[in-house]
Structure formats: structure tokens, C-alpha cells
Design an enzyme around this catalytic site. Structure first.
Site, PDB file in Angstrom:
ATOM      1  N   GLU A 267       0.827  -1.211   0.000  1.00 29.47           N
ATOM      2  CA  GLU A 267       0.000   0.000   0.000  1.00 29.47           C
ATOM      3  C   GLU A 267       0.858   1.257   0.000  1.00 29.47           C
ATOM      4  OE1 GLU A 267      -3.501   1.938   2.883  1.00 29.47           O
ATOM      5  OE2 GLU A 267      -2.278   0.250   3.580  1.00 29.47           O
ATOM      6  N   LYS A 324      -9.738   2.120  -3.003  1.00 26.58           N
ATOM      7  CA  LYS A 324     -10.240   1.568  -1.746  1.00 26.58           C
ATOM      8  C   LYS A 324     -11.619   2.132  -1.456  1.00 26.58           C
ATOM      9  CE  LYS A 324      -8.913   0.914   3.114  1.00 26.58           C
ATOM     10  NZ  LYS A 324      -7.936   1.244   4.170  1.00 26.58           N
ATOM     11  N   CYS A 379      -5.423  -2.897   2.755  1.00 27.70           N
ATOM     12  CA  CYS A 379      -5.319  -2.856   4.206  1.00 27.70           C
ATOM     13  C   CYS A 379      -6.508  -3.521   4.882  1.00 27.70           C
ATOM     14  CB  CYS A 379      -5.128  -1.421   4.678  1.00 27.70           C
ATOM     15  SG  CYS A 379      -4.565  -1.288   6.404  1.00 27.70           S
TER      16      CYS A 379
END
Length: 509
Positions: A267, A324, A379
Site C-alpha cells: 500500500e 479503496k 489494508c
């Protein structure tokens, strides 16, 4: 012992501290301890206090304290993100664990109070059902925070494989039911037989589930890059290019065996907004070539910022981008952020104003050759099963890009890895995990770690990609049937209690 537990449950302060202690001890079943037997005993005693409470109000308070202890010990790592920039966020650290643990435990308190309305003889059945339903609510309400849970204590045992049928939430209910049964069996001879039968059933189903044969590992190799960029240095001008150069060097390092078919960076590993530093993006791609590259990056779209994954199979514009969609409250965005920013309250990782903008949702993307289709996650999206079930179609693998440097080293990264392993079990899919500071890992379709890089070490991992299993029962039906069944059973228990109310103290189990 029964009278002692009743007195303890009724004792104003001793009962509260006992409930908090039992809840905290129940958390040692989670990583980094993994003491699931201690966890079961502690759950049994904590639920026992709730069952022996003299009133529904007292039961609610005791249930809240058990939950607070359980979450506080489990989430002790939460202080770490606030210590990365102590001047800006350090003042929040004392409140992080206490407020979040106490807030999430309110679900357990409400569930315990409701369960206390059921007839005492059946309350031990109602309590784990109510707590199981509370865990579903915790995972969904206000965007959800499903980190941890009773079911995750089984990760390194065959019992974890039951999640392929009922998911981690269902396994959590089974865990609490088993703990409550252990407690009431102390006072009932016939229920002791039930404990033995339940224990045998739990172990037996786990053993049978663990017998599912894995298909042969594919010939594809993924290179997982772990640059080990410490969070307090990650965006420092003197260090940004050091970490980037480290990642490119790891990408281009000679392979010991077969050349990788795909290189994966973690990330936000490309240190520029997408499209604003094309030379950096091209260098990243060329360091992985001839393999394509998947990497984390931030990008700007109009006036909004996004936390994204880019896929390059050639120099220039990425072939696809994933944004995301399940953002971290008070991490990547703050409700009413533009207003709160004026008084100094900002998300830990946000760019400006109210922070990142959410993406459109989970999307499956095509990878080259025989790699098939991948579902990218960023994540903490990996802690939500619904973020996998929400994708249209079925992927051949899950790609998780994460930056666990926020989580410290004691328990956060280890617990995050456990969540990833459960997603693999639940959906029967391999999962490749590239983490900035670790733990980067390749996980097979039964949740086994086939290869890993340890915490706080820079390096790369060339790992063969395991093959997927056929779709699991849980992948096909999800949580809804289980929620409906538990809700109907609990409603029936409450209705029965309304017809025949008895004294909660005097009634036998």
C-alpha cells in the site's frame, strides 16, 4: 461455587473488575499469544457472571465489562497509529483503546441485557445467541469494525476450517455457546455430557473440514516486495526516495528459481500522486519488468483523494486502477471533516479536509496469462468478509496490499494476518499479501501460510501461487441465513419468557 459467582455478580465493584478481568483473559486466545484454551475458560467465567446477574440491568453492565476487557486487551496495538506523529495525534492515544473498546462493548452489554429477559433455565442458550448477533451488528453498524472476535482464536487448529461453512462470525457464536455450556455444566450433571459431546463435535467437524484436499499449487510465481519503510519516516523528504529505491532494487533482484509472473508492492509504496510523477511510475514498472507490477499509490481525482492500487503491464498509464472503498473512520476520513479540521481534528492518514474519497466497491480484475482474476483489497478491507462477497463473480485469488507499519510490532500485524487467513478459509481462495513492514505472506485456500517475510525486515518473497478450492458453502450463502436463524431462535426464547416469567435468582438452571 455457584453462590460465590452469584455474590460476585451482585458485588458492585468486585463484579465489574472480575468481568473486566475475565474479558481481558479471553483475549489471550488471539495473536500474539494464541492461548485458545485459556480464552475458552475465561469466556466461560465471564459469561457465567452475566448469567448469574441478579437483574437484566446488572447483566447488561457485566456483559459490557466483559466486552470492554476483551476488546481492550486485543486492541492494545491501537495506540501505535497515534504515536507516529505525536505532536498532531498523540493526545488521542489515551482515548483510542479505551473509547473504542468501551464503545464496541456496548453491543455486548445490550445483548447481555436482552438475554437476561429469557427464562433462567434457557438463558445460557440465549446469551451466546445474543452475543453472536451483536458481533454481526458490530461488523456492519457505522461502516463496521469487525477486527477480532471470539472465533478467530481457533486459527492454528482444525476448528478454524469450520469457517468455510459458517464464516468467522458463525464460528464466534459456536465458541461462545461452547463456553456458556462449560459454565452451566458445572451445576448440571446431564449438561456435562453435553460439554463432552459438544467438544467432540467441534473437534470432529474441524477435523473433517481440514481433510479437504488442496489442489496442486500452480506454476505461477508472485514476488511480494517488502521495503520496510517505518511509518514515522515514510513521508520524510530525506527518506522517501530511499524507500522507493529499496523497492525497485528488490523488484529487480535476480530470482533464485522461476522468474516471477507478477510483482506486488504494498500500500502507498509509490511516493507520488498517480499521474503526477510519471517517471517514478515508469521506474517502478521497469524494475519489475518483464513481469507486470501491482502497486499501492495515492491519487487525486478533481478535488478528492483516493487510496488506490494500480496495475502496470506496460510503461505509461496503468491498465486498471482499484480505489479503496471501505475507508477507516478517523484514519482515512473524519465525519464532518472539513469542519473538524478547523479545530485540528484530522484523520491519521487523510490528505486534506474530510480525507479520502471511497471507491465504487469491490471489483475483480484480470491478471495476465494463467494468473486468472484477482480481487484487490487495501489494508483493513481484508477484515470484512462482505468486501469479498460483494464482488461480482469469483476471483482466482485475493491480493491484499497493506501498510501495517501503523500497527506497531506487538500484536496488530499478527492479528491482521489472521484475518487474511480466515478470508482464505471462508472463500476457498489463495491470498497474496504484500505488507510494507510485514508480515508479507502467501496463504493457501485453507488459510495456511506457505511462505512469509518476518516483521521489520526488508526483502522480497518469490512464492508459488496456490490453487483455489471450489466455492465454499460460506462463499455461496454468506451470513444472512445464519443471522435469520439466530434471530428467529432468540425471538422464540424471548416470547417463551414473556409467557412464563420466573424469578431470575431463585430459578434453577
Amino acid at each position: 461455587m455457584r453462590e460465590a459467582m452469584r455474590r460476585l455478580a451482585a458485588a458492585k465493584w468486585k463484579g465489574l473488575f472480575a468481568a473486566l478481568f475475565f474479558g481481558g483473559m479471553a483475549a489471550v486466545g488471539h495473536e500474539p499469544f494464541g492461548l485458545y484454551t485459556v480464552s475458552i475458560v475465561a469466556f466461560a467465567l465471564g459469561l457465567g457472571l452475566v448469567l448469574d446477574a441478579p437483574s437484566w440491568k446488572r447483566a447488561g453492565v457485566l456483559g459490557w465489562m466483559v466486552g470492554t476487557g476483551f476488546f481492550a486487551v486485543q486492541w492494545s496495538w491501537l495506540v501505535n497509529p497515534f504515536l507516529v506523529d505525536i505532536k498532531a495525534h498523540g493526545w488521542m492515544a489515551p482515548f483510542a483503546v479505551i473509547l473504542l473498546a468501551g464503545g464496541m462493548a456496548l453491543y455486548w452489554g445490550a445483548a447481555s441485557a436482552l438475554a437476561a429477559l429469557v427464562r433462567p433455565a434457557l438463558r445460557w442458550v440465549a446469551l451466546p445467541i445474543a452475543l453472536g448477533l451483536a458481533e454481526y451488528v458490530r461488523a456492519w453498524a457505522f461502516t463496521g469494525f469487525s477486527w477480532g472476535g471470539p472465533g478467530l482464536i481457533w486459527i492454528d487448529t482444525p476448528v478454524a476450517q469450520i469457517a468455510a461453512w459458517i464464516g468467522a462470525y458463525g464460528l464466534g457464536w459456536v465458541t461462545l455457546f461452547f463456553a456458556a455450556l462449560i459454565y452451566v455444566a458445572i451445576y448440571s450433571r446431564w449438561l456435562r455430557v453435553g460439554v463432552v459431546a459438544a467438544g467432540v463435535a467441534l473437534a470432529g467437524f474441524g477435523f473433517l473440514a481440514d481433510q479437504r484436499p488442496l489442489p496442486p499449487t500452480t506454476e505461477n510465481v508472485l514476488r511480494l516486495v517488502q521495503p520496510n519503510a517505518a511509518q514515522h519516516l515514510k513521508w520524510e523528504p530525506d527518506w522517501v526516495m530511499t524507500f522507493f529505491e529499496r523497492a525497485t532494487a528488490l523488484s529487480s533482484a535476480p530470482a533464485e528459481g522461476r522468474e516471477p509472473d507478477l510483482v506486488v508492492w504494498p500500500e502507498t509504496s509509490i511516493p507520488a500522486l498517480q499521474g503526477q510523477a510519471p517517471l517514478l511510475e515508469e521506474r517502478a514498472f521497469r524494475s519489475a519488468a518483464p513481469a507486470p507490477l501491482v502497486a499501492g499509490i495515492q491519487r487525486r481525482e478533481g478535488s478528492t483523494y483516493r487510496n488506490s492500487i494500480v496495475y502496470y503491464d506496460a510503461p505509461g498509464e496503468p491498465a486498471w486502477i482499484y480505489d479503496k472503498h471501505h475507508l477507516v473512520p478517523f484514519g482515512e476520513f473524519v465525519p464532518f471533516g472539513n469542519q473538524l479540521a478547523k479545530v485540528g481534528i484530522r484523520g491519521l492518514a487523510q490528505q486534506a479536509g474530510y480525507g479520502f474519497e471511497e471507491g465504487d466497491g469491490p471489483v475483480i480484475h484480470q491478471l495476465p496469462g494463467t494468473l486468472g482474476k484477482a480481487l484487490p483489497l487495501i489494508c483493513y478491507e481484508a477484515i470484512f468478509p462482505r468486501d469479498i462477497r460483494g464482488a461480482k463473480g469469483r476471483a482466482d485469488m485475493i491480493l491484499q496490499l497493506t501498510n501495517d507499519a501503523w500497527f506497531g510490532t506487538f500484536s496488530g500485524p499478527q492479528q491482521h494476518l489472521v484475518h487474511a487467513r480466515f478470508r482464505a478459509i471462508e472463500f476457498g481462495l489463495p491470498l497474496a499479501r504484500a505488507a510494507n513492514t510485514g508480515i508479507s505472506a502467501m496463504i493457501d485456500a485453507k488459510g495456511n501460510v506457505t511462505a512469509a517475510l518476518p516483521l521489520n525486515e526488508a526483502g522480497f518473497l518469490d512464492a508459488a501461487l496456490p490453487a483455489p478450492l471450489p466455492p465454499t458453502v460460506y462463499a455461496q450463502i454468506g451470513d444472512l441465513p445464519f443471522i435469520v436463524a439466530l434471530s428467529a431462535l432468540f425471538a422464540g426464547l424471548l416470547a417463551f419468557a414473556r409467557r412464563k416469567s420466573v424469578d431470575p435468582v431463585a430459578a434453577p438452571l
